[in-house]
Design a protein around this motif. Structure first.
Motif, PDB file in Angstrom:
ATOM      1  N   ASP A 174      -5.189   8.993 -10.440  1.00 65.29           N
ATOM      2  CA  ASP A 174      -5.166   7.546 -10.266  1.00 65.29           C
ATOM      3  C   ASP A 174      -4.786   7.211  -8.823  1.00 65.29           C
ATOM      4  N   SER A 175      -5.533   6.323  -8.195  1.00 66.74           N
ATOM      5  CA  SER A 175      -5.290   6.047  -6.770  1.00 66.74           C
ATOM      6  C   SER A 175      -3.918   5.429  -6.525  1.00 66.74           C
ATOM      7  N   MET A 176      -3.398   4.659  -7.472  1.00 64.33           N
ATOM      8  CA  MET A 176      -2.080   4.060  -7.283  1.00 64.33           C
ATOM      9  C   MET A 176      -0.970   5.098  -7.445  1.00 64.33           C
ATOM     10  N   VAL A 177      -1.125   5.990  -8.400  1.00 66.63           N
ATOM     11  CA  VAL A 177      -0.165   7.087  -8.562  1.00 66.63           C
ATOM     12  C   VAL A 177      -0.252   8.010  -7.348  1.00 66.63           C
ATOM     13  N   ASN A 178      -1.459   8.213  -6.861  1.00 65.40           N
ATOM     14  CA  ASN A 178      -1.672   9.055  -5.690  1.00 65.40           C
ATOM     15  C   ASN A 178      -0.976   8.488  -4.452  1.00 65.40           C
ATOM     16  N   HIS A 179      -0.947   7.170  -4.342  1.00 65.24           N
ATOM     17  CA  HIS A 179      -0.427   6.521  -3.134  1.00 65.24           C
ATOM     18  C   HIS A 179       1.053   6.176  -3.202  1.00 65.24           C
ATOM     19  N   TYR A 180       1.583   5.934  -4.428  1.00 67.09           N
ATOM     20  CA  TYR A 180       2.940   5.385  -4.526  1.00 67.09           C
ATOM     21  C   TYR A 180       3.814   6.194  -5.477  1.00 67.09           C
ATOM     22  N   SER A 181       5.077   6.347  -5.106  1.00 66.15           N
ATOM     23  CA  SER A 181       6.048   6.968  -5.995  1.00 66.15           C
ATOM     24  C   SER A 181       6.440   5.957  -7.065  1.00 66.15           C
ATOM     25  N   VAL A 182       7.237   6.399  -8.038  1.00 63.71           N
ATOM     26  CA  VAL A 182       7.671   5.490  -9.089  1.00 63.71           C
ATOM     27  C   VAL A 182       8.509   4.351  -8.516  1.00 63.71           C
ATOM     28  N   ALA A 183       9.132   4.582  -7.354  1.00 60.45           N
ATOM     29  CA  ALA A 183       9.896   3.530  -6.680  1.00 60.45           C
ATOM     30  C   ALA A 183       8.985   2.612  -5.863  1.00 60.45           C
ATOM     31  N   LYS A 184       7.679   2.822  -5.980  1.00 62.81           N
ATOM     32  CA  LYS A 184       6.654   2.036  -5.286  1.00 62.81           C
ATOM     33  C   LYS A 184       6.706   2.221  -3.774  1.00 62.81           C
ATOM     34  N   LYS A 185       7.202   3.384  -3.366  1.00 64.25           N
ATOM     35  CA  LYS A 185       7.204   3.725  -1.942  1.00 64.25           C
ATOM     36  C   LYS A 185       5.967   4.542  -1.617  1.00 64.25           C
ATOM     37  N   ARG A 186       5.428   4.333  -0.437  1.00 62.16           N
ATOM     38  CA  ARG A 186       4.207   5.009  -0.027  1.00 62.16           C
ATOM     39  C   ARG A 186       4.441   6.514   0.123  1.00 62.16           C
ATOM     40  N   ARG A 187       3.596   7.300  -0.496  1.00 62.21           N
ATOM     41  CA  ARG A 187       3.699   8.748  -0.359  1.00 62.21           C
ATOM     42  C   ARG A 187       3.232   9.181   1.030  1.00 62.21           C
ATOM     43  N   GLN A 188       3.654  10.362   1.418  1.00 54.63           N
ATOM     44  CA  GLN A 188       3.344  10.865   2.753  1.00 54.63           C
ATOM     45  C   GLN A 188       2.185  11.858   2.765  1.00 54.63           C
ATOM     46  N   LYS A 189       1.776  12.355   1.580  1.00 54.23           N
ATOM     47  CA  LYS A 189       0.700  13.340   1.534  1.00 54.23           C
ATOM     48  C   LYS A 189      -0.253  13.044   0.381  1.00 54.23           C
ATOM     49  N   ASP A 190      -1.494  13.458   0.574  1.00 52.30           N
ATOM     50  CA  ASP A 190      -2.524  13.337  -0.451  1.00 52.30           C
ATOM     51  C   ASP A 190      -3.187  14.709  -0.585  1.00 52.30           C
ATOM     52  N   ALA A 191      -2.885  15.413  -1.665  1.00 56.65           N
ATOM     53  CA  ALA A 191      -3.374  16.783  -1.836  1.00 56.65           C
ATOM     54  C   ALA A 191      -4.886  16.859  -2.001  1.00 56.65           C
ATOM     55  N   TYR A 192      -5.525  15.728  -2.278  1.00 54.21           N
ATOM     56  CA  TYR A 192      -6.967  15.714  -2.518  1.00 54.21           C
ATOM     57  C   TYR A 192      -7.761  15.286  -1.287  1.00 54.21           C
ATOM     58  N   THR A 193      -7.084  15.234  -0.156  1.00 49.16           N
ATOM     59  CA  THR A 193      -7.703  14.845   1.111  1.00 49.16           C
ATOM     60  C   THR A 193      -7.565  15.993   2.107  1.00 49.16           C
ATOM     61  N   PRO A 194      -8.571  16.225   2.945  1.00 52.10           N
ATOM     62  CA  PRO A 194      -8.464  17.301   3.944  1.00 52.10           C
ATOM     63  C   PRO A 194      -7.192  17.189   4.771  1.00 52.10           C
ATOM     64  N   GLY A 195      -6.465  18.300   4.870  1.00 52.04           N
ATOM     65  CA  GLY A 195      -5.230  18.312   5.633  1.00 52.04           C
ATOM     66  C   GLY A 195      -4.078  17.582   4.977  1.00 52.04           C
ATOM     67  N   GLY A 196      -4.289  17.080   3.750  1.00 53.25           N
ATOM     68  CA  GLY A 196      -3.229  16.344   3.053  1.00 53.25           C
ATOM     69  C   GLY A 196      -2.937  14.979   3.643  1.00 53.25           C
TER      70      GLY A 196
END
Length: 637
Positions: A85-107
């Motif tokens: 899910d793109s929202m789970v991928n982008h945000y932690s449960v605290a709704k803070k922006r994540r720093q890495k995306d494992a499904y994107t080149p280079g994270g």
């Protein structure tokens, strides 16, 4: 058929001699041609049926340039947010922006938009207004009807309406995508394709809809949490391929969403055919310069042996997405894939996992399930295992034995979830012993999630006594085998039903266990789970009883801190929680205390100090004396 990656550019398409593609497949993930990725499975399945598919991975959404790379597709656009899910991928449960995306080149983060399915579909409609747009994947599947959205804290409409798409494929999608492709190929207008199982579509009225259950309208559930809970439970009870009914949800007088019954599960031969397709089993070479796609590391040398889960955990969306009927691959299919893995230049002799949603489920829960579908009114394992439950690990054990006997294979690990209560019901200990002896990589991950029976009941998990029995048995088997292997329990804080008292109960349990987890997962309210319904409505939709739900960030922080009470950073939160719950008895110097008292304004580590530790150095002796004097003065005031 040439074994190669599917086209991702016009040059790739023309190299194959194609003038157009039948389907342009837009994905929020980078292109990884591996059967652990939904895009790979659906595109390869379409290819096997003679359809030409071009992949458009992670297109820019501030321009229409990327989505037009193949021109106008002959039959339609397929759209998915990706494996997660793109929202789970982008945000932690605290709704803070994540720093890495494992499904994107280079994270790298930020290569897909929030609510990617909606954004991509609307982008397509700006350019190709009359080309069919078909949604799929986990993000669309769990938003097929009106749903609670945690990130906006409100009820959102079906994703079909916000995306302007024509049809949504929910669940795994192999059967429904071929039926849909064949219908479009035969010239049937997309708005007339309303008969396929496993789809949801828009309708202006119910005149041509038959044998359906009418859900409360969007207006009703948007203003009434009880109505929402009732609607959700109807949906939950109609997720089975055999007994699930067609559902109709009204938005306006001329606007309905119709959800057809689920697709029939794949047979074993069908599952085998899916995993025998000519996958390249890696990310596209174009990503090499960026460091590759991190997500492949976890799955490249793993084997999927099953789908579906009859575990029925409340916080899991599998019931809505894969269903409760377990589907399996044959031993030959899995062994053949293992041989392909062994031939990989990077293979080091270790098969990282053999499993699925629940690794030790290798057949339907019971014989009745195969004939009549999953029961609507009860679960297979909760609150007690059903009398009809078939408990047998012999097939899975036989499979693992075959894999570990393959040449060049050093170890075969089981790292996906083991359902320990199901394992404990097996009267034959052979599998348990061989699991410990051959298939644990030093640590076995299990998911008790909590230890308070009150919370476990809301989670749909077994009582803590069953976990305790499992731990004892696991340790005994290790001892007999002269192995030092550990359990890593997954624990969840702030689940509906858990208040501070239950969180303290969990902390005390961990104290007695002598274990503090490095990571703790706060409950994450994602669409279409029983637990998310509880979170939003503060009702248990199964009983309509009230449920306590921790929602304030501070209370959630206290519950999380209690699980990691030994971390000095958590001292203030743990101290506050113990005062609020009247558990001052857990603050002190006794070995049973979780933390020490405050000294003036300073905080001290909550790590327990034994007399032997204190006597080690003069410095610690002086500190102990100071602490006792201050504490004594406070008591005499």
């Amino acid at each position: 058929m040439t074994k190669d990656y599917l086209p991702i550019s016009r040059a790739d398409m023309e190299k194959r001699g194609w003038k157009e593609v039948d389907f342009a497949f837009i994905s929020g993930d980078a292109y990884v041609d591996h059967p652990s990725f939904g895009v790979a499975i659906i595109s390869r399945y379409l290819e096997a049926y003679g359809y030409k598919v071009g992949i458009i991975p992670q297109p820019r959404w501030d321009t229409t340039e990327d989505i037009t790379v193949f021109g106008r597709p002959r039959l339609g656009f397929l759209v998915t947010a990706g494996n997660i899910d793109s929202m789970v991928n982008h945000y932690s449960v605290a709704k803070k922006r994540r720093q890495k995306d494992a499904y994107t080149p280079g994270g790298v983060i930020g290569k897909r938009p929030d609510r990617a399915t909606i954004v991509y579909a609307n982008l397509i409609k700006r350019v190709y207004k009359d080309v069919p747009v078909i949604l799929g994947g986990i993000e669309a599947s769990l938003r097929r009807l009106a749903h609670y959205d945690y990130w906006n804290n409100k009820i959102k409409r079906s994703i079909l309406l916000d995306s302007q798409a024509d049809i949504l494929l929910y669940g795994m999608g192999e059967k429904s995508i071929i039926e849909l492709a064949d219908a479009l190929d035969s010239g049937i207008y997309v708005k007339d394709i309303t008969y396929i199982k496993g789809i949801a579509y828009k309708a202006k009225n119910l005149d041509s809809v038959y044998d359906y259950i009418k859900l409360p309208s969007y207006q009703d559930i948007n203003g009434d949490k009880k109505k929402y809970a009732e609607s959700f439970m109807v949906q939950y009870n109609n997720t089975d391929f055999y007994n699930g009914k067609r559902l109709a949800e009204k938005y306006k007088d001329n606007e309905y969403i119709i959800q057809n019954p689920p697709s029939t599960p794949l047979s074993q031969s069908e599952m085998d055919s899916v995993y025998a397709l000519p996958y390249m089993r890696d990310y596209h070479p174009v990503y090499e310069k960026d460091g590759g796609v991190p997500a492949i590391k976890e799955v490249k040398f793993s084997l999927i042996s099953n789908r579906g889960c009859f575990g029925g955990c409340s916080f899991c969306a599998l019931t809505f997405h894969q269903g409760r009927v377990v589907q399996t691959r044959s031993h030959k299919s899995i062994v053949d894939e293992a041989k392909d893995i062994i031939g990989d230049k990077d293979f080091k002799g270790y098969i990282h996992d053999v499993g699925g949603p629940t690794a030790n489920f290798r057949h339907a829960a019971c014989e009745k399930q195969l004939k009549y579908g999953a029961c609507k009114d009860k679960q297979c394992l909760f609150p007690q295992p059903c009398n009809n439950l078939k408990v047998d690990h012999s097939d899975y054990l036989s499979l693992l034995r075959k894999l570990r006997e393959l040449p060049k294979v050093k170890k075969v690990f089981v790292r996906s979830g083991i359902r320990f209560d199901y394992l404990m019901k097996d009267k034959d200990d052979t599998f348990f012993k061989e699991l410990v002896q051959h298939h644990v990589s030093g640590q076995l991950k299990v998911a008790p999630e909590h230890i308070s029976d009150k919370v476990l009941e809301k989670m749909g998990k077994p009582k803590v006594e069953i976990y305790n029995e499992f731990v004892k048995k696991y340790n005994n088997i290790n001892k007999k085998l002269n192995k030092k292997q550990y359990l890593v329990p997954y624990l969840m804080s702030s689940h509906p039903g858990s208040d501070l008292k239950q969180a303290v109960e969990l902390a005390v349990y961990l104290r007695d266990l002598g274990y503090m987890p490095e990571q703790v997962q706060d409950f994450y309210p994602t669409p279409s789970t029983l637990s998310t319904c509880m979170y939003y409505t503060e009702l248990d939709p199964r009983t309509m009883e009230k449920v306590f739900v921790p929602k304030s960030p501070h209370e959630k922080a206290m519950q999380r801190a209690l699980i990691q009470y030994r971390n000095p950073k958590n001292y203030r939160l743990v101290h506050e929680a113990l005062i609020l719950t009247g558990r001052e008895d857990l603050i002190g110097y006794d070995k049973n205390c979780l933390i020490r008292p405050k000294i003036n304004k300073g905080n001290y580590s909550s790590k327990r100090i034994d007399d032997s530790d204190i006597s080690n150095t003069k410095k610690v002796k002086r500190k102990k004396k100071t602490i006792r004097n201050v504490h004594k003065k406070k008591n005499t005031r």
